[in-house]
Design an enzyme around this catalytic site. Sequence first.
Site, mmCIF file in Angstrom:
data_model
loop_
_atom_site.group_PDB
_atom_site.id
_atom_site.type_symbol
_atom_site.label_atom_id
_atom_site.label_comp_id
_atom_site.label_asym_id
_atom_site.label_seq_id
_atom_site.Cartn_x
_atom_site.Cartn_y
_atom_site.Cartn_z
ATOM 1 N N GLU A 1 0.844 -1.609 0.419
ATOM 2 C CA GLU A 1 -0.383 0.291 -0.115
ATOM 3 C C GLU A 1 1.019 0.985 -0.224
ATOM 4 O OE1 GLU A 1 -3.849 -0.393 2.409
ATOM 5 O OE2 GLU A 1 -2.365 -2.140 2.813
ATOM 6 N N SER B 1 -6.189 -2.309 1.962
ATOM 7 C CA SER B 1 -6.866 -2.166 1.001
ATOM 8 C C SER B 1 -7.374 -3.708 -0.591
ATOM 9 C CB SER B 1 -5.312 -1.396 -0.266
ATOM 10 O OG SER B 1 -5.349 -0.339 0.596
ATOM 11 N N TYR C 1 -9.688 2.356 -5.590
ATOM 12 C CA TYR C 1 -9.023 2.822 -6.239
ATOM 13 C C TYR C 1 -8.799 3.181 -7.857
ATOM 14 C CZ TYR C 1 -7.085 2.088 -1.692
ATOM 15 O OH TYR C 1 -6.617 2.507 0.041
ATOM 16 N N ARG D 1 -11.547 3.930 11.103
ATOM 17 C CA ARG D 1 -12.862 3.991 10.724
ATOM 18 C C ARG D 1 -13.113 2.672 10.932
ATOM 19 N NH1 ARG D 1 -11.410 3.708 4.785
ATOM 20 N NH2 ARG D 1 -12.138 1.827 4.861
ATOM 21 N N ASP E 1 -15.651 -0.622 8.859
ATOM 22 C CA ASP E 1 -16.272 -1.122 8.041
ATOM 23 C C ASP E 1 -17.060 -2.290 8.199
ATOM 24 O OD1 ASP E 1 -14.344 0.414 6.558
ATOM 25 O OD2 ASP E 1 -13.608 -1.195 5.869
ATOM 26 N N GLU F 1 -14.352 -5.271 9.326
ATOM 27 C CA GLU F 1 -12.653 -4.643 9.781
ATOM 28 C C GLU F 1 -12.666 -2.919 10.836
ATOM 29 O OE1 GLU F 1 -9.658 -3.899 6.797
ATOM 30 O OE2 GLU F 1 -11.311 -5.806 5.662
ATOM 31 N N ASN G 1 -9.697 -0.448 10.290
ATOM 32 C CA ASN G 1 -8.857 0.798 9.645
ATOM 33 C C ASN G 1 -7.811 1.146 10.939
ATOM 34 O OD1 ASN G 1 -7.469 1.396 8.034
ATOM 35 N ND2 ASN G 1 -8.329 1.164 6.841
ATOM 36 N N GLY H 1 -6.975 5.466 4.938
ATOM 37 C CA GLY H 1 -6.783 6.510 3.451
ATOM 38 C C GLY H 1 -6.898 8.904 4.228
#
Length: 306
Positions: free
Chosen positions: A15, A150, A216, A255, A257, A270, A272, A276
Amino acid sequence: MSNKIAVLYGGNSPEREISLISGNTILNALKKMGIEAYGLDIRDFPLFLLKKKKFKKIFIALHGEGGEDGSIQTILEYLNIPYTGSKSFASSITFNKFIAKTLWKEYGLPVYPHVFLRKIDFIKKNYLEIKKNILKLNFPVCVKPNSTGSSLGISKINNVNYLLDAIKKAFVYSNNILIEKYIEGIEYTVGILGNKTLPSIKIKSFYSFYNYEAKYIDKNTQYFCPSGLNQYKEKELSELAMKAWNVLECSGWGRVDIILDKKNNFQLLEINTCPGMTPNSLFPMAAKKAGLSFCDVIDEILFLAK
């Protein structure tokens, strides 16, 4: 007294490119705020020099292995320099999807059935025995590296014929993998800043799951903030995200999810711990909806650094 800030980005993880964009965006914001900030690519910069260079705080903008897995956090704790985000213990747990889900399940939080597979067992054990265990999940399933971000190395497969290839692909990115029941539903993400949740974001991807391309590359992926949930569901989602966050002892910012399945139940995916922070990233989008500019967010994350 100098208030020098180092923004750590880059590194050697898959990443790296996203991390460089995040790091430069953060660096530019800090400079705009009048803060003496320096961007350091940890691939080229020896970390033990951070103390010598008299940095007062570290802003971690590293994604994936070496950035979110607790290793950099452990070094900074040893150097006794305050840094952004979760501590080393929480970072290492959240980075390990299987351990995170095991703890959530222990606390009665919703997770879908899954099978954990180590590369060493895959090599030594009878594949038919492994396959038999996975077949109990019922297809479709998602095969994913246990420790990466990612959405790299993830495959959604509909039948057993594609299982072996998917397992091999996931093992490229991690020595342990997770095979979990595919959850059909709508994906949401909830940003957490300090001890508060930000407005949730609904993700609409034209792929069967929110993969690397959807994140992305594909310009057709849509994000809705506000998410369109009614106030009761929004409250339920926010509370679940906060519980999942607290169970794993996360702190600072991050974050969560979550997916809303076809039965209208939320299921945890999960966490994070270093999302990003590119101009198109979801965390700043949610913060903006909460009335916070990008510089406000950076300032708050830095203030929370311990």
